[in-house]
Design a protein around this motif. Sequence first.
Motif, PDB file in Angstrom:
ATOM      1  N   MET A   1       0.664  -0.747   0.171  1.00 41.82           N
ATOM      2  CA  MET A   1      -0.079  -0.091  -0.114  1.00 41.82           C
ATOM      3  C   MET A   1       0.534   1.170  -0.384  1.00 41.82           C
ATOM      4  O   MET A   1       0.591   2.289  -1.232  1.00 41.82           O
ATOM      5  CB  MET A   1      -1.170  -0.100   0.741  1.00 41.82           C
ATOM      6  CG  MET A   1      -1.832   1.080   1.050  1.00 41.82           C
ATOM      7  SD  MET A   1      -3.437   1.733  -0.248  1.00 41.82           S
ATOM      8  CE  MET A   1      -4.095   2.902   0.973  1.00 41.82           C
ATOM      9  N   VAL A   2       1.334   1.165   0.882  1.00 42.47           N
ATOM     10  CA  VAL A   2       2.931   2.768   1.059  1.00 42.47           C
ATOM     11  C   VAL A   2       3.564   2.891  -0.911  1.00 42.47           C
ATOM     12  O   VAL A   2       3.480   3.796  -0.857  1.00 42.47           O
ATOM     13  CB  VAL A   2       3.673   2.821   2.324  1.00 42.47           C
ATOM     14  CG1 VAL A   2       4.744   3.453   2.366  1.00 42.47           C
ATOM     15  CG2 VAL A   2       3.028   2.510   3.411  1.00 42.47           C
ATOM     16  N   LEU A   6       3.940   6.214  -3.362  1.00 41.37           N
ATOM     17  CA  LEU A   6       5.078   6.187  -3.068  1.00 41.37           C
ATOM     18  C   LEU A   6       4.992   6.880  -5.077  1.00 41.37           C
ATOM     19  O   LEU A   6       5.530   7.519  -5.440  1.00 41.37           O
ATOM     20  CB  LEU A   6       6.129   5.700  -3.096  1.00 41.37           C
ATOM     21  CG  LEU A   6       6.076   5.919  -1.012  1.00 41.37           C
ATOM     22  CD1 LEU A   6       7.480   5.206  -0.817  1.00 41.37           C
ATOM     23  CD2 LEU A   6       6.413   7.220  -0.754  1.00 41.37           C
ATOM     24  N   ARG A   7       4.620   5.158  -5.664  1.00 39.63           N
ATOM     25  CA  ARG A   7       5.264   5.363  -7.251  1.00 39.63           C
ATOM     26  C   ARG A   7       4.130   6.374  -8.131  1.00 39.63           C
ATOM     27  O   ARG A   7       4.606   6.825  -8.349  1.00 39.63           O
ATOM     28  CB  ARG A   7       4.743   3.890  -7.563  1.00 39.63           C
ATOM     29  CG  ARG A   7       5.783   3.012  -7.219  1.00 39.63           C
ATOM     30  CD  ARG A   7       5.424   1.998  -8.253  1.00 39.63           C
ATOM     31  NE  ARG A   7       6.817   0.655  -7.642  1.00 39.63           N
ATOM     32  CZ  ARG A   7       6.663  -0.588  -6.646  1.00 39.63           C
ATOM     33  NH1 ARG A   7       5.194   0.093  -5.883  1.00 39.63           N
ATOM     34  NH2 ARG A   7       7.463  -1.611  -5.936  1.00 39.63           N
ATOM     35  N   VAL A   8       2.711   6.199  -7.072  1.00 41.46           N
ATOM     36  CA  VAL A   8       2.067   7.423  -7.433  1.00 41.46           C
ATOM     37  C   VAL A   8       2.090   8.566  -7.462  1.00 41.46           C
ATOM     38  O   VAL A   8       2.230  10.019  -8.369  1.00 41.46           O
ATOM     39  CB  VAL A   8       0.937   7.301  -7.702  1.00 41.46           C
ATOM     40  CG1 VAL A   8      -0.849   7.811  -7.594  1.00 41.46           C
ATOM     41  CG2 VAL A   8      -0.392   5.653  -7.741  1.00 41.46           C
ATOM     42  N   CYS A   9       3.049   9.635  -6.492  1.00 43.10           N
ATOM     43  CA  CYS A   9       3.643  10.446  -5.824  1.00 43.10           C
ATOM     44  C   CYS A   9       5.257  10.343  -7.044  1.00 43.10           C
ATOM     45  O   CYS A   9       5.191  11.437  -6.906  1.00 43.10           O
ATOM     46  CB  CYS A   9       4.060  10.485  -4.384  1.00 43.10           C
ATOM     47  SG  CYS A   9       2.364  10.604  -3.588  1.00 43.10           S
ATOM     48  N   TRP A  14      13.086   5.268  -1.960  1.00 44.31           N
ATOM     49  CA  TRP A  14      12.635   4.963  -0.681  1.00 44.31           C
ATOM     50  C   TRP A  14      13.293   3.811   0.781  1.00 44.31           C
ATOM     51  O   TRP A  14      13.928   3.286   0.011  1.00 44.31           O
ATOM     52  CB  TRP A  14      11.120   5.229  -0.517  1.00 44.31           C
ATOM     53  CG  TRP A  14      10.556   4.162  -1.225  1.00 44.31           C
ATOM     54  CD1 TRP A  14      10.272   2.528  -0.782  1.00 44.31           C
ATOM     55  CD2 TRP A  14       9.974   3.601  -2.700  1.00 44.31           C
ATOM     56  NE1 TRP A  14       9.876   1.531  -1.500  1.00 44.31           N
ATOM     57  CE2 TRP A  14       9.731   2.294  -2.546  1.00 44.31           C
ATOM     58  CE3 TRP A  14       9.492   4.740  -3.809  1.00 44.31           C
ATOM     59  CZ2 TRP A  14       9.081   1.923  -3.744  1.00 44.31           C
ATOM     60  CZ3 TRP A  14       9.273   4.195  -5.038  1.00 44.31           C
ATOM     61  CH2 TRP A  14       8.681   3.068  -4.648  1.00 44.31           C
ATOM     62  N   ARG A  15      13.111   4.594   1.844  1.00 40.01           N
ATOM     63  CA  ARG A  15      13.617   3.354   2.755  1.00 40.01           C
ATOM     64  C   ARG A  15      12.094   3.603   3.740  1.00 40.01           C
ATOM     65  O   ARG A  15      11.729   4.170   4.450  1.00 40.01           O
ATOM     66  CB  ARG A  15      14.583   4.311   3.551  1.00 40.01           C
ATOM     67  CG  ARG A  15      15.203   3.599   4.729  1.00 40.01           C
ATOM     68  CD  ARG A  15      15.963   1.844   3.335  1.00 40.01           C
ATOM     69  NE  ARG A  15      16.945   1.202   4.178  1.00 40.01           N
ATOM     70  CZ  ARG A  15      17.419   0.317   4.398  1.00 40.01           C
ATOM     71  NH1 ARG A  15      18.093   0.272   2.645  1.00 40.01           N
ATOM     72  NH2 ARG A  15      18.232  -0.332   4.783  1.00 40.01           N
ATOM     73  N   LEU A  28      11.031   7.627   4.780  1.00 39.32           N
ATOM     74  CA  LEU A  28      12.210   8.113   3.942  1.00 39.32           C
ATOM     75  C   LEU A  28      11.526   8.162   1.651  1.00 39.32           C
ATOM     76  O   LEU A  28      12.163   6.970   1.852  1.00 39.32           O
ATOM     77  CB  LEU A  28      13.240   8.011   4.051  1.00 39.32           C
ATOM     78  CG  LEU A  28      14.259   9.941   3.353  1.00 39.32           C
ATOM     79  CD1 LEU A  28      13.420  10.509   3.950  1.00 39.32           C
ATOM     80  CD2 LEU A  28      15.234   8.750   4.189  1.00 39.32           C
ATOM     81  N   ALA A  29      11.304   9.429   1.213  1.00 46.00           N
ATOM     82  CA  ALA A  29      11.518   8.893   0.290  1.00 46.00           C
ATOM     83  C   ALA A  29      12.095   9.554  -0.783  1.00 46.00           C
ATOM     84  O   ALA A  29      11.999  11.179  -0.235  1.00 46.00           O
ATOM     85  CB  ALA A  29      10.397   8.864  -0.617  1.00 46.00           C
TER      86      ALA A  29
END
Length: 432
Positions: A1-2, A6-9, A14-15, A28-29
Amino acid sequence: MVERTLRVCRFESWRIVSPIGVAGGLVLAWKEGVKVQIVSEKEYYIAVTVKDLSNRLNWGLIGVYLNTNEQVRAGQFHELSATIQKMQNEMIVMGDFNTIASQEEKRGGGLKSWSSISDFNNFIDGSSLMDLGMVGRNFTWSNKRRGEEQILERLDRILVSNSWLHMFPTNTVTRMQENGSDHALLLLDTSLQVERSKRRFKFQQRWCGVEAVRGVITEAWNSYVEGSAMFVLAQKLKLCRHRLVQWQKTSKSNSKAEIEEILKKIEELRETGINGGIEVEELENMLENAYGREESYWKEKSRIKWLKEGDKNTKFVHQSFQSRVRRNKIWKLERNDRSFATSRADIALVAEDYFRDIFSSTNSTDPEGEFEDFLPKVSLAMNRRLLRPVSLDEVKRLCLVCTLKVHPVMMGSQQSSSITTGTLWLGMCFER
C-alpha cells in the motif's frame, strides 16, 4: 500500500522502517536530483547523508518517530546524540519527537513532566541544534476532541545545526492542514525567495574605537545648518547618518573581511620564513583588535544582555541572533476571507487595512446625546469673558506692572529671589 502510494507520487527511491504492530513506522522517500546514502536505522529513526547534485551541497538528515514512554524516549535521545556526533555533518533532525520543549507548547489536559521537557531540551542543547519554528498555528497534534476534553500539543518539529542554517539561510517551515490524521504536516522550503528591503541604519558599537569614524562625525556635526534648534539637531543627525553610510561603503569596516586579510598576510610571511619581528607583531596586534570588533558586533546583534565584555564569540551568540531574526519576521498574515498573504507587498496591505479599520469610526450616529448628562464647569458669562478681545489699555497696564516688577531686580534688591526669570525678561522687554 505504501509503496504503491509512493509510486503514484513519482518518488524514485525510498526507505521504509516497518511498524511494530500498529505503532511506529517510518518512510523516507526521494526523487532525482539528490543522492541519498543510508548511514543507520532503527525502529524509531532513519539516518542518511544527502548530496544535492545541482549545487553539490552535502548534509546529514535524521527522520525520527520517538516513543511515547518517557524512560524509553530518554534512551533514544542518548542514541540520537551519539549518531549525530558520528555523522559530523551539517545536520537536520525532523519528525515526531512525542514531547514538548516547554509547557506553553501544550493546551488542555494536565502538565507535562518537567523531566521529559528537561531531557528534550538537554538533547537539543547538547547536540548544538536549534528549532526552525513554523508558520501557522502553534500546535501540530490534536486528540480530535472538542471543548474541555480537547488537547493540543506541538510534538512535531524540525531541528538544524548552525552550519546547516548557514548553508540554507533562506528557509521556512509551514504547518499544513490536518487531513485525516491527528498530526499536521510540516513543509520545509530551503529555496525561499527573500524580498530585500532597504536596510535600516544602525550605529555599531565596534565603530567607537575607529579614528576615521570620529573624524566623519566631527566634520558632519561642525557643518553649518540654519533654522531652529530642533531643526538644526535633526539635520545634523541626518547628515551624520548619511556620512557614516558613505564611509561604511568606501572603507574596510567589515571586521570579518579584515580578519581574513590579516590572516592571509601573516601566512604569506610565514611561508617566506618570517615567524617574528616587528611586521609580524604589528599584524598580530591588528588581528587581535579585529577579533575584538567582530566579537562586539555579534554580541550587539545577539542582544544577550547578560554576556559581559570578554566572553568569547561562541556559536551560542550566532544561534541567538539567527533565532531572533526568524522569530521577529512576519511570514504571512490572514485576510478577512481566511486566505493568507505571503508576499511583502500583500502583507503590508493586510496590515494597513487592519489598522485603518480599527482606527476608523463605525458609529454613524450623532454623539452629542452622550454628553447631555455632563454638567458644564464654565458658565456662559465666564466663557464670554474668556473669549472677549484684549483692549490696548489692558496691554499697557500689563506692561507697566511687569516694568515695575523688574526695577527691584535691576537695583540689586533682596526681592529678586522671588521673581522668576520669565518675569525679569518680559519686564526688560516692555521697559525698552
